[in-house]
Every structure is written in structure tokens, then in C-alpha cells.
Design a protein around this motif. Structure first.
Motif, PDB file in Angstrom:
ATOM      1  N   GLY A  85      75.446  52.561  18.991  1.00 29.48           N
ATOM      2  CA  GLY A  85      75.476  51.763  20.791  1.00 29.48           C
ATOM      3  C   GLY A  85      73.700  52.102  20.703  1.00 29.48           C
ATOM      4  N   GLY A  86      72.856  52.498  19.998  1.00 26.01           N
ATOM      5  CA  GLY A  86      71.282  52.899  20.543  1.00 26.01           C
ATOM      6  C   GLY A  86      70.894  51.247  20.448  1.00 26.01           C
ATOM      7  N   ARG A  87      69.209  51.756  21.345  1.00 23.12           N
ATOM      8  CA  ARG A  87      68.852  49.655  20.835  1.00 23.12           C
ATOM      9  C   ARG A  87      68.733  49.023  20.077  1.00 23.12           C
ATOM     10  NH1 ARG A  87      66.950  49.216  26.532  1.00 23.12           N
ATOM     11  NH2 ARG A  87      67.448  50.941  27.854  1.00 23.12           N
ATOM     12  N   ASN A  88      68.432  49.580  18.576  1.00 24.16           N
ATOM     13  CA  ASN A  88      68.496  49.042  17.465  1.00 24.16           C
ATOM     14  C   ASN A  88      69.490  49.579  16.802  1.00 24.16           C
ATOM     15  OD1 ASN A  88      65.860  48.241  18.230  1.00 24.16           O
ATOM     16  ND2 ASN A  88      65.253  50.383  18.255  1.00 24.16           N
ATOM     17  N   CYS A  89      70.726  49.668  16.971  1.00 28.07           N
ATOM     18  CA  CYS A  89      71.747  50.130  16.180  1.00 28.07           C
ATOM     19  C   CYS A  89      72.800  49.070  15.420  1.00 28.07           C
ATOM     20  CB  CYS A  89      73.396  50.089  17.802  1.00 28.07           C
ATOM     21  SG  CYS A  89      73.289  49.048  18.725  1.00 28.07           S
ATOM     22  N   VAL A  90      73.236  49.806  14.777  1.00 29.14           N
ATOM     23  CA  VAL A  90      73.209  48.971  13.285  1.00 29.14           C
ATOM     24  C   VAL A  90      74.629  47.442  13.641  1.00 29.14           C
ATOM     25  CG1 VAL A  90      72.976  50.528  12.405  1.00 29.14           C
ATOM     26  CG2 VAL A  90      75.649  50.662  13.039  1.00 29.14           C
TER      27      VAL A  90
END
Length: 356
Positions: A85-90
Motif C-alpha cells: 500500500g505504499g507510494r511505490n507498492c507492488v
């Protein structure tokens, strides 16, 4: 809690205040989406909320405790939420169990009342279909009978699991391996137990296993012996009532008892359940009851196995003994075969029996 039908309405970066973060107007919608779309946006939404929102679990923990630890449960939980869920998530989605574990660790550390993304989006019918398919594959594996995991997966997605992805069905089978392992039962090779099955799902699986009669996986194993096949099919009738067994498109032949074919007891059980005690050719009631009180009918392969007919529900009919003999010994068996194909909607024309 009442769940809204609307998708989540908050902004991941500039979300509501900390006091509002658990308000029904925010969290309820996110949980609802997670329940409705288990393989897509719902769980992603929750991971994004907790990882990116200033009032999500990750930011709140850091405000109260400072830098994240290098190792340990807190670090693993935050890394998990940022991964999905991060800004560069998978570009994939977390499982229900793993998401609950990560959220639970941070909530416990913050003293929050625990929340849970429940696995109720898998209906009892869906879980039961997977459970029966798992038992069917396990029975064949234990008996050294060839079967195809991918074919079973496709059959499930063509039927009771039509709204599920291939990967979600595979993961559910791994959940079932974990369930069977916890129950002290054998498991299927190739379906590695997938972590812990959530308590709510475990309770439902135990209940569903009881509902289908806690059948022995070996009862699903095809047999060349007619008596064995009938005994096994009798024990399977409750289990396969709402599940169409895969059967075998190319049943094997053995010379052990003369020239005979291996038959799938699950196919026999399912066809007998569909007939409900009436001959599917003449509509007469079964002529008598078996010693265990079941109507006696015989399951006939409409295109004979010796004519390359499959051992599947699309080629099997439940008949009274008289009609069964008619299929084999009448003046024109092919005419009787065509009548069956026309009378029974589930049947497929698998080829003529003329000249048999």
C-alpha cells in the motif's frame, strides 16, 4: 457493523483527522470494499490507507514511537503494509490473513480495538465446492490415480467459483492443506499449506466438513469393482449433492477382473442424487430400497466406455434395472441412447453405440 455499498471516499494523502479515522463513514466503506472485491481493490485500499494516510497505523506508530525498529514484528508489519500500500507498492494484492496479521500487530502496539477483514466474501457454497474438489483430488492421489490440478481449478471456475481467479482458487487449496494438516489428515502434494487459516474460516470448514459427512478421501478413488464403486458412491452422496465431480474423460481399462473400466464413485453418487429415486428413462420409481434405505438404480454410461465414452456426469444416467438392460440388449441400443440424450439436459452426445 453495517457496510456501505459505496467505494471508499477518503484521500490517501490528506485523509480525515485522527479522531475521525475509525468513523463509520471512512473505515466502514473500506472494509465493505475489501469484502466485496477480495482479489482486487478492497484489500489494496486498506493497505494504502494504513501505509500512506497521515492517520493510518504506520504514521501513528511513528508519531508515538519515533523511528521504526530495524527488526521485529513492528518492522515486518510496516514493511508489509508499505509493500502492498505504499507510494511505490507492488502491483498485487495482500491476502486476508497476512493483512489482518500486519494490521493486528500495529493496532495492538497502539492500544487500538482490533479490526478484522473477515473472509466472509467466500460463501459456504464456494468453500464447500473447494473442500469437495480437494477431497476428490486427494482420494485419487492416495490411490495412485492420475488427475489434473489445473483441470480441477478450471472446472471450479467454470461452475461454482465463476467469479474467482485461478490464483485465488489455488490459494484456497493451500488453505485447505493447512486445514487438513491441523486436523491431522493427509494433504495433497503440491499444495503447500498456506499459513494459518483464519478462525472464522476454520470454524466454517469444520462445519462444512461435518455437513458433507466427513468423508474419507479414499472414497473418491475410482475403482474397477462394481460393489466397491457402489459402496463408495453411497457414502459420497451427501458430499457431492451440490458439486458436479470432474470424472474422467479417458477412464483406464484393466484386465484384472476380465475386461473392465475404472469408474469414479463420485460420478455415480452425483448422478443418483440428481435422479432422486426415479429412473431417468421411464420415470418409474426405483424398484426397491437398498439395505441402507436408498432407492436402487443403476448408473449407465450412455456412450459405452468401450466406445470411448467418458466417465463423467455428461455421459451417465441413473436407470432402473429394466431400462438398463434395454440400453444394452434391445433391438436398437442406439435409438435408446439418442432418447436418453434428448430426455436429460445435462447429457452430451459423446458418440454412437451402434455396432457394439
Amino acid at each position: 457493523m453495517e457496510y456501505s455499498d459505496q467505494p471508499p471516499e477518503f484521500d490517501f494523502t490528506h485523509g480525515p483527522t485522527e479522531a475521525e479515522r475509525r468513523a463509520p463513514s471512512v473505515f466502514r466503506n473500506a472494509v465493505s470494499d475489501a469484502l466485496k472485491r477480495p482479489t482486487k481493490g478492497g484489500r489494496k485500499v486498506l493497505a494504502m490507507f494504513e501505509a500512506q494516510n497521515p492517520n493510518g497505523l504506520v504514521a501513528r506508530w511513528q508519531r508515538e514511537n519515533g523511528d521504526l525498529p530495524e527488526t521485529g514484528a513492528i518492522r515486518e508489519a510496516t514493511d508489509f503494509l508499505k509493500k502492498y500500500g505504499g507510494r511505490n507498492c507492488v502491483r498485487s494484492w495482500p491476502t486476508v490473513t497476512d493483512l489482518n496479521d500486519a494490521i493486528g500487530v500495529l493496532e495492538a502496539a497502539l492500544g487500538d480495538e482490533p479490526t478484522e477483514v473477515k473472509d466472509v466474501h467466500w460463501s459456504d457454497d464456494e468453500l464447500k465446492a473447494c473442500l469437495i474438489a480437494y477431497l476428490e483430488m486427494l482420494g485419487k492421489e492416495m490411490s495412485g490415480i492420475d488427475y489434473s490440478k489445473s483441470e480441477t481449478n478450471q472446472i471450479l471456475r467454470d461452475g461454482p467459483l465463476k467469479d474467482r481467479s485461478k490464483s485465488s482458487v489455488e490459494y484456497r487449496m493451500q488453505n485447505l492443506s493447512a486445514f487438513f494438516q491441523e486436523q491431522g489428515l493427509p494433504t495433497i502434494d503440491g499444495y503447500k499449506p498456506a499459513g494459518n487459516v483464519g478462525p472464522s474460516v476454520l470454524e466454517r470448514l469444520i462445519r462444512l466438513h461435518v455437513e458433507i459427512g466427513q468423508v474419507d478421501p479414499s472414497d473418491f478413488a475410482p475403482s474397477v469393482d462394481e460393489r466397491t464403486t457402489r459402496e463408495r458412491s453411497s457414502r459420497l452422496r451427501k458430499a457431492v449433492r451440490e458439486h458436479v465431480p470432474a470424472g474422467n474423460a479417458n477412464p483406464s481399462r484393466t484386465e484384472r477382473f476380465g475386461s473392465s473400466y475404472v469408474r469414479d464413485p463420485a460420478v455415480v453418487a452425483w448422478v443418483l442424487e440428481q435422479a432422486n429415486g426415479k429412473c431417468e428413462l421411464c420415470d418409474a420409481d426405483a424398484p426397491f430400497l437398498t439395505p441402507i434405505g436408498e432407492p436402487f438404480l443403476e448408473v449407465h454410461h450412455v456412450t459405452y466406455l468401450g466406445k470411448n465414452g467418458p466417465d463423467t456426469t455428461s455421459n451417465a444416467a441413473a436407470l432402473c434395472p429394466n431400462c438398463h438392460r434395454k440400453c444394452h440388449n434391445s433391438e436398437d441400443p442406439e435409438l435408446v441412447r439418442l432418447e436418453l440424450v434428448q430426455r436429460i439436459p445435462r447429457l452430451t452426445d459423446h458418440g454412437s453405440v451402434a455396432g457394439a
